[in-house]
Design a protein around this motif. Structure first.
Motif, PDB file in Angstrom:
ATOM      1  N   UNK A   3       0.951  -0.716   0.082  1.00  0.00           N
ATOM      2  CA  UNK A   3       0.357   0.316  -0.015  1.00  0.00           C
ATOM      3  C   UNK A   3       1.427   1.173   0.091  1.00  0.00           C
ATOM      4  N   UNK A   4       0.477   2.566  -0.647  1.00  0.00           N
ATOM      5  CA  UNK A   4       0.450   3.843   0.002  1.00  0.00           C
ATOM      6  C   UNK A   4       1.144   4.567   1.189  1.00  0.00           C
ATOM      7  N   UNK A   5       2.390   4.975   1.053  1.00  0.00           N
ATOM      8  CA  UNK A   5       2.992   5.353   2.475  1.00  0.00           C
ATOM      9  C   UNK A   5       3.137   6.678   2.206  1.00  0.00           C
ATOM     10  N   UNK A  78       1.973   3.695 -11.083  1.00  0.00           N
ATOM     11  CA  UNK A  78       2.973   4.011 -11.286  1.00  0.00           C
ATOM     12  C   UNK A  78       3.893   2.880 -10.755  1.00  0.00           C
ATOM     13  N   UNK A  79       5.446   2.741 -11.321  1.00  0.00           N
ATOM     14  CA  UNK A  79       6.785   2.098 -10.410  1.00  0.00           C
ATOM     15  C   UNK A  79       7.701   3.269  -9.925  1.00  0.00           C
ATOM     16  N   UNK A  80       9.003   2.282  -9.657  1.00  0.00           N
ATOM     17  CA  UNK A  80      10.066   3.071  -9.228  1.00  0.00           C
ATOM     18  C   UNK A  80      10.296   4.567  -9.571  1.00  0.00           C
ATOM     19  N   UNK A  81      10.974   4.200 -11.340  1.00  0.00           N
ATOM     20  CA  UNK A  81      11.453   5.652 -12.207  1.00  0.00           C
ATOM     21  C   UNK A  81      10.147   5.915 -12.950  1.00  0.00           C
ATOM     22  N   UNK A  82      10.143   7.584 -13.518  1.00  0.00           N
ATOM     23  CA  UNK A  82       9.294   8.339 -14.390  1.00  0.00           C
ATOM     24  C   UNK A  82       9.325   7.713 -15.477  1.00  0.00           C
ATOM     25  N   UNK A  83      10.101   6.799 -15.659  1.00  0.00           N
ATOM     26  CA  UNK A  83       9.602   6.088 -17.071  1.00  0.00           C
ATOM     27  C   UNK A  83       9.417   4.802 -16.725  1.00  0.00           C
ATOM     28  N   UNK A  84       8.599   4.137 -16.004  1.00  0.00           N
ATOM     29  CA  UNK A  84       8.231   2.602 -15.410  1.00  0.00           C
ATOM     30  C   UNK A  84       6.616   2.808 -14.944  1.00  0.00           C
ATOM     31  N   UNK A 146       5.904   9.785  -5.760  1.00  0.00           N
ATOM     32  CA  UNK A 146       4.852   8.904  -4.365  1.00  0.00           C
ATOM     33  C   UNK A 146       5.703   9.392  -3.089  1.00  0.00           C
ATOM     34  N   UNK A 147       5.230   9.402  -1.912  1.00  0.00           N
ATOM     35  CA  UNK A 147       6.167   9.584  -1.415  1.00  0.00           C
ATOM     36  C   UNK A 147       6.546   7.990  -0.600  1.00  0.00           C
ATOM     37  N   UNK A 148       5.837   6.879  -1.128  1.00  0.00           N
ATOM     38  CA  UNK A 148       6.412   5.826  -0.789  1.00  0.00           C
ATOM     39  C   UNK A 148       8.034   5.396  -1.224  1.00  0.00           C
ATOM     40  N   UNK A 149       8.019   5.958  -2.861  1.00  0.00           N
ATOM     41  CA  UNK A 149       9.175   6.047  -3.383  1.00  0.00           C
ATOM     42  C   UNK A 149      10.512   6.877  -3.092  1.00  0.00           C
ATOM     43  N   UNK A 150      10.964   7.626  -2.336  1.00  0.00           N
ATOM     44  CA  UNK A 150      11.496   8.594  -1.353  1.00  0.00           C
ATOM     45  C   UNK A 150      11.248   8.181  -0.278  1.00  0.00           C
TER      46      UNK A 150
END
Length: 492
Positions: A3-5, A78-84, A146-150
């Motif tokens: 889940x998003x965090x 979305x995924x981790x990178x902005x190209x994903x 997305x805060x979860x990736x940072x």
């Protein structure tokens, strides 16, 4: 990651509380296994595919937020990178023409998404590692918004205490350092899910581990990283290094990596969750309000949020999954071995091979994992990642054999048997496993095609390396849209 965090800081008290809560979840999970509180009326399969976005020049397109808004389909995220991006397909049964239904759904979704994303200057590419990715694309600005990736980026680097260092020796040599975990975003995979009962889980997981190397050899599609030709499935080495929270000293002490093949055959799914709790400190110590024991006491199904989140930060190639749908708990094996692409047809052929093979191997009277060491399975895995269809692997009763020969002589017949046991239509079996057969017979998977197409553009020419990679990727994407299996592609 689950889940998003939200963005937050963690204290020592947070980590202490989280550790206690994860262990309470583990106690609840053990009780659920003992009391058989899992749904298994009809086994379902699932499929996730991670995708790359490229621009009109076939370079990475840092536009996943705009593409996602344009696509406007809840199956995409979305995924981790902005190209994903990632697409998640609704689960379904395999019997009859279930695999073809999966294929039709994926093609329809991807074709619609391609058309809509094109309006914002982004195009979809199913490939294990984007060949045109360069080091300047791996800065912190390329993290998805997305805060979860940072948060994950910060926690992994904090646990490591230093920059990431990538060192991969293959056909060429790569040495590079990075101050983000974005190299992980270069790894785009296909994930096959298989719902199983608690009793079946150990056999299915052991079978999946035993054939993980063979899967990679047949489906390798990631020979290039940052302009270098490395392994047939470079994604394996990259993923293992890009999410490594250990310093050099901890590696020397034998501390286990978070991307992990494992170290033993199992007798219960509990073994895997218990190892995760025992060996790995938390990355995201977020505590929910639920008391899982109290939930069980009143006859309801606990979410086990902390255990699931912790499990999601330990990257086993075959991951155990606990999930709750409509207040019913179930268990899955999540097979994370394969790269994305090259085509939807190739993807579903890989899926048919996997589902058929593990079904048959898991049911054998004398299972393969009782005849080979776990270390032999791990050695097969890395040999196949390095060499692809050129690899030699160990198999009980045969010794060390070429992996393509093993597939053709021994494993394809087992996969046919397994698909019959699933109830898959004969024509569908022959079409999909026929793709795997031809790949092995002609020695041509996605990695082989990429290398040949690049070499044709680069060797003996005046072309710049990056331009040759762009040209190869452009041809790849055209063939990808044809949905003709990769072994039929001309090296143009």
């Amino acid at each position: 990651m689950g889940e998003d965090v939200g963005r937050q800081e963690f204290t020592r008290a947070d980590r202490t509380q989280y550790r206690a809560k994860v262990r309470r979840c583990l106690d609840a999970f053990e009780r659920m296994l003992r009391e058989a509180q899992f749904e298994f009326d009809r086994p379902l399969t699932g499929l996730e595919i991670e995708l790359n976005l490229v621009d009109d020049h076939h370079d990475p397109a840092m536009r996943n937020a705009e593409a996602l808004a344009a696509i406007a389909d809840p199956a995409f995220q979305t995924e981790l990178g902005q190209w994903n991006l990632e697409i998640n397909l609704a689960p379904r049964e395999l019997d009859g023409s279930g695999v073809t239904a999966f294929e039709d759904d994926v093609r329809a979704s991807l074709n619609a998404a391609e058309q809509k994303a094109g309006a914002v200057g982004a195009h979809l590419a199913m490939i294990g590692i984007l060949p045109t990715l360069r080091q300047e694309h791996l800065s912190g600005q390329a993290l998805s918004v997305n805060p979860r990736y940072e948060l994950l980026n910060d926690q992994i680097l904090a646990a490591r205490g230093e920059d990431l260092h990538l060192a991969i020796d293959g056909a060429e040599r790569l040495r590079v350092s990075c101050d983000t975990i974005l190299p992980e975003a270069a790894c785009t995979s296909t994930q096959f899910h298989l719902q199983v009962s608690p009793e079946q889980f150990p056999a299915v997981w052991n079978a999946a581990q035993a054939v993980a190397g063979v899967q990679i050899a047949v489906g390798a599609n990631s020979p290039f990283l940052l302009g270098k030709q490395l392994w047939a499935e470079t994604r394996v080495a990259l993923f293992e290094q890009a999410t490594d929270t250990r310093s050099e000293e901890l590696k020397a002490q034998g501390v286990r990596p978070r991307v992990w093949f494992g170290e033993r055959w199992i007798t219960s799914i509990f073994d895997l969750f218990e190892e995760n709790v025992r060996y790995f400190p938390s990355l995201l110590p977020i505590v929910a309000d639920e008391d899982p024991i109290a939930v069980l006491d009143r006859g309801d199904t606990p979410e086990l949020a902390e255990l699931r989140l912790h499990n999601g930060t330990i990257y086993r190639w075959n991951r155990p999954v606990y999930d709750v749908v409509r207040d019913r708990a179930h268990l899955r094996v999540e097979n994370r071995v394969l790269p994305a692409g090259p085509t939807v047809a190739d993807t579903l052929a890989n899926g048919a091979f996997y589902y058929g093979l593990v079904r048959r191997l898991a049911a054998e009277d004398r299972p393969v994992w009782t005849q080979m060491s776990f270390s032999a399975a791990e050695e097969n895995f890395h040999a196949c990642a390095r060499e692809g269809l050129d690899a030699q692997v160990y198999w009980p009763g045969l010794g060390h054999v070429p992996v393509a020969e093993l597939v053709l002589r021994r494993l394809l017949p087992l996969a046919y048997d397994g698909l019959r046991e699933w109830g898959v239509d004969t024509a569908e079996q022959e079409r999909l496993l026929g793709i795997v057969e031809r790949r092995c017979a002609e020695h041509r998977n996605g990695a082989d095609w990429q290398v040949a197409a690049f070499r044709r553009r680069f060797d003996g020419t005046s072309a710049e390396r990056h331009d040759a990679l762009r040209g190869m990727l452009g041809s790849y994407v055209e063939h990808m849209h044809s949905n003709e299996p990769v072994h039929t592609w001309a090296v143009d």
